[in-house]
Design a protein around this motif. Structure first.
Motif, PDB file in Angstrom:
ATOM      1  N   SER A  50      -4.003  10.305  -5.062  1.00 56.97           N
ATOM      2  CA  SER A  50      -3.388  11.513  -5.349  1.00 56.97           C
ATOM      3  C   SER A  50      -4.300  12.710  -4.933  1.00 56.97           C
ATOM      4  O   SER A  50      -5.462  12.626  -4.945  1.00 56.97           O
ATOM      5  CB  SER A  50      -3.149  11.821  -6.824  1.00 56.97           C
ATOM      6  OG  SER A  50      -2.252  10.339  -7.333  1.00 56.97           O
ATOM      7  N   HIS A 106      -2.600  -3.182  -5.989  1.00 49.48           N
ATOM      8  CA  HIS A 106      -1.831  -1.640  -5.903  1.00 49.48           C
ATOM      9  C   HIS A 106      -2.812  -0.624  -5.672  1.00 49.48           C
ATOM     10  O   HIS A 106      -4.001  -0.747  -6.259  1.00 49.48           O
ATOM     11  CB  HIS A 106      -1.364  -1.635  -7.561  1.00 49.48           C
ATOM     12  CG  HIS A 106      -0.627  -0.144  -7.842  1.00 49.48           C
ATOM     13  ND1 HIS A 106       0.567  -0.208  -7.268  1.00 49.48           N
ATOM     14  CD2 HIS A 106      -0.981   0.747  -8.443  1.00 49.48           C
ATOM     15  CE1 HIS A 106       0.917   1.071  -7.551  1.00 49.48           C
ATOM     16  NE2 HIS A 106       0.255   1.868  -8.380  1.00 49.48           N
ATOM     17  N   GLU A 164       0.911   5.548  -1.706  1.00 45.37           N
ATOM     18  CA  GLU A 164       0.893   4.276  -2.503  1.00 45.37           C
ATOM     19  C   GLU A 164       0.949   2.972  -1.692  1.00 45.37           C
ATOM     20  O   GLU A 164       1.523   3.055  -0.801  1.00 45.37           O
ATOM     21  CB  GLU A 164       2.192   4.278  -3.409  1.00 45.37           C
ATOM     22  CG  GLU A 164       1.872   3.747  -4.902  1.00 45.37           C
ATOM     23  CD  GLU A 164       3.047   3.951  -5.813  1.00 45.37           C
ATOM     24  OE1 GLU A 164       3.898   5.155  -5.700  1.00 45.37           O
ATOM     25  OE2 GLU A 164       3.290   3.291  -6.649  1.00 45.37           O
ATOM     26  N   LYS A 190       1.248  12.769  -6.044  1.00 47.16           N
ATOM     27  CA  LYS A 190       0.831  11.672  -5.261  1.00 47.16           C
ATOM     28  C   LYS A 190       1.197  11.474  -3.875  1.00 47.16           C
ATOM     29  O   LYS A 190       2.193  12.270  -3.319  1.00 47.16           O
ATOM     30  CB  LYS A 190       2.042  10.254  -5.715  1.00 47.16           C
ATOM     31  CG  LYS A 190       1.789   8.999  -5.285  1.00 47.16           C
ATOM     32  CD  LYS A 190       2.707   7.971  -5.843  1.00 47.16           C
ATOM     33  CE  LYS A 190       3.885   8.072  -5.532  1.00 47.16           C
ATOM     34  NZ  LYS A 190       4.974   7.132  -6.102  1.00 47.16           N
ATOM     35  N   LYS A 196      -3.300   3.872  -5.312  1.00 42.62           N
ATOM     36  CA  LYS A 196      -2.536   5.175  -5.340  1.00 42.62           C
ATOM     37  C   LYS A 196      -3.471   6.150  -4.937  1.00 42.62           C
ATOM     38  O   LYS A 196      -4.523   6.219  -5.502  1.00 42.62           O
ATOM     39  CB  LYS A 196      -1.933   5.366  -6.536  1.00 42.62           C
ATOM     40  CG  LYS A 196      -1.051   6.670  -6.768  1.00 42.62           C
ATOM     41  CD  LYS A 196      -0.076   6.369  -8.073  1.00 42.62           C
ATOM     42  CE  LYS A 196      -0.405   7.970  -8.560  1.00 42.62           C
ATOM     43  NZ  LYS A 196       0.176   8.027  -9.928  1.00 42.62           N
TER      44      LYS A 196
END
Ligand code: FRU
Length: 483
Positions: free
Chosen positions: A478, A474, A338, A335, A476
């Protein structure tokens, strides 16, 4: 480090050299996943077919081995499957269970003005490293059918026999056998149902539970060859229904597509995944017959999709396939960023900085009042791909016309489109690799698989709207994990 070959994928299987098409003989045996593949070892365009071979412990990192099957007096080696003959039904295995390949011999050329396709066997005592062709090949021929290929075989527990699904023109024929050598015709499916836009190829038939219910259904995958009349090129449809050991009966009239991108064809599932695991794992050839022979890689051509776990869910009374990248992919990512509850509008476009050979972006988006929203994948300063959600028409477009090298085909720059069930809430998972994008929508209800040929995989991804706002509930990002 500069990569020697900017298009070479990091997470997807590609052949070391020369041409590849369909995945063949996907099987799990003694701790290894096997991927055989349609291969021309002498050129980077389609030609006399062999079976190439690779093995893996996790379906992501593959080791390419020697060629498994080469042409012989019966012809070249077209697509097919591999099974473990656990109970030695074939008589090939006196000592311990081994692998049997069931494949199409394809015969054409000067001495054979009439093309002939027939099914043959080969078996291996050493975990697929070397193969012996059965001395009484072929085991299944047809007096008149010219398209007679791509056998996918599985053990049908209920009727205690092997079942073969075979592509026979624009239908699928079903055969059964006690021993893989003697085959009996059972039924033919599809004459008046499904899409007949092209020749039917590479079938697969398996049973899956319907999530959140006690029901099980049979799924029949059917790839459809390229037809110059349609922009889609080659693609894959599927049917849901029942199978009693003799006949497959579909339970719907609509046409169901497996992927809404152009680059997922001839995919089939692994055999002999252990019962304790229980997954149905699929992978496809990430290309399209419309331009597969012309994509701008040098010395090698084509890659496979990520392996995907298939399941069935019911949405608005309709059962459909859901696809998720296998969990074995997770250790390859770490990750980087975020975010939660961030508003994006025409002034504030959230930008993820990436600069990596591969990346993953996961988003849960809520549309507040935007007419269009989406993401731009910036491969370089000037090369980009856009994913645009159109709130009015409930559709998503993937546009790759500015993604880099696109002029090898008139068809390649044309947009790819998915009709969505709604756009108020949208969950996206995007996996970018050097020369591909895989977009999983709403947990894999819809998938868009698309090749791209940019100079770099990805510098960044930005979110945009046109008029109005969206909320990133949300998000994220990576990037590659350091192994
Ligand atoms: C599908 C296909 C199969 C055939 C193979 C030949 O892409 O046309 O029907 O067995 O490729 O390479």
């Amino acid at each position: 480090i500069t990569k020697l070959d900017k298009y070479r994928p990091a997470l997807h299987f590609s052949p070391q050299q020369n041409w590849m098409n369909d995945p063949n003989g996907l099987v799990f045996f003694k701790g290894e996943y096997h991927l055989f593949f349609q291969h021309n070892p002498n050129d980077s365009v389609w030609g006399p077919m062999h079976w190439g071979h690779a093995v893996s412990k996790n379906m992501i990192e593959w080791e390419q081995l020697d060629i498994a099957l080469s042409p012989d007096e019966h012809g070249t080696i077209f697509s097919g499957s591999v099974v473990v003959d656990w109970h030695n039904t074939s008589g090939f295995f006196q000592e311990e269970p081994g692998l049997v390949a069931i494949f199409t011999h394809h015969l054409e050329g000067e001495n054979h003005p009439q093309t002939k396709q027939m099914q043959s066997l080969a078996y291996s005592y050493d975990k697929g490293r070397t193969w012996l062709k059965y001395e009484n090949n072929p085991v299944l021929t047809h007096p008149t059918k010219i398209d007679f290929r791509d056998p996918k075989v599985f053990w049908h527990e209920a009727s205690h026999k092997w079942i073969m699904v075979l592509a026979t023109g624009q239908t699928i024929s079903i055969y059964s056998s006690p021993n893989l050598k003697d085959w009996t015709f059972e039924s033919e499916f599809g004459e008046k149902i499904g899409s007949h836009d092209g020749v039917w190829e590479c079938p697969d038939l398996f049973e899956l539970p319907v999530e959140h219910s006690s029901e099980k259904k049979w799924v029949l995958l059917v790839s459809i060859g390229d037809n110059p009349e349609f922009d889609s090129g080659s693609r894959t449809q599927y049917f849901i229904g029942s199978f009693d050991g003799h006949t497959f009966v579909e339970e719907h009239d609509d046409i169901k597509w497996l992927d809404f991108g152009k680059d997922n064809y001839a995919g089939v599932s692994f055999s002999d995944i252990p019962k304790e695991d229980g997954r149905r794992i699929y992978l496809g050839w990430m290309s399209n017959w419309r331009y597969a022979n012309h994509v701008p890689t040098k010395g090698w051509r084509s890659q496979m999709t990520l392996p995907r776990e298939l399941s069935l869910i019911e949405i608005d009374g309709e059962i459909q396939i859901v696809q998720k990248a296998v969990r074995e992919l997770e250790p390859f990512f770490t990750k980087k960023e975020e975010l939660n509850h961030v508003i994006v509008n025409s002034k504030d476009k959230h930008h993820f900085n990436i600069h990596a050979d591969y990346a993953e972006v996961e988003l849960v988006l809520e549309n507040i009042d935007a007419t269009q929203y989406g993401l731009t994948i910036h491969h370089t300063n000037t090369q980009y791909t856009t994913i645009t959600v159109d709130a009015k028409d409930n559709k998503l477009l993937l546009e790759r016309k500015h993604s880099g090298n696109v002029d090898f085909s008139d068809n390649f720059p044309k947009p790819q489109m998915v009709k969505l069930n709604g756009t108020e809430q949208l969950q996206l998972r995007l996996i970018v690799d050097s020369s591909s994008l895989e977009l999983f929508l709403n947990g894999g209800e819809h998938v868009v698989t698309s090749l791209v040929y940019p100079d770099k995989a990805c510098e960044g991804v930005s979110l945009f709207t046109s008029e109005g706002e969206i909320k990133v509930v949300h998000g994220k990002l990576s990037i590659p994990a350091k192994n």
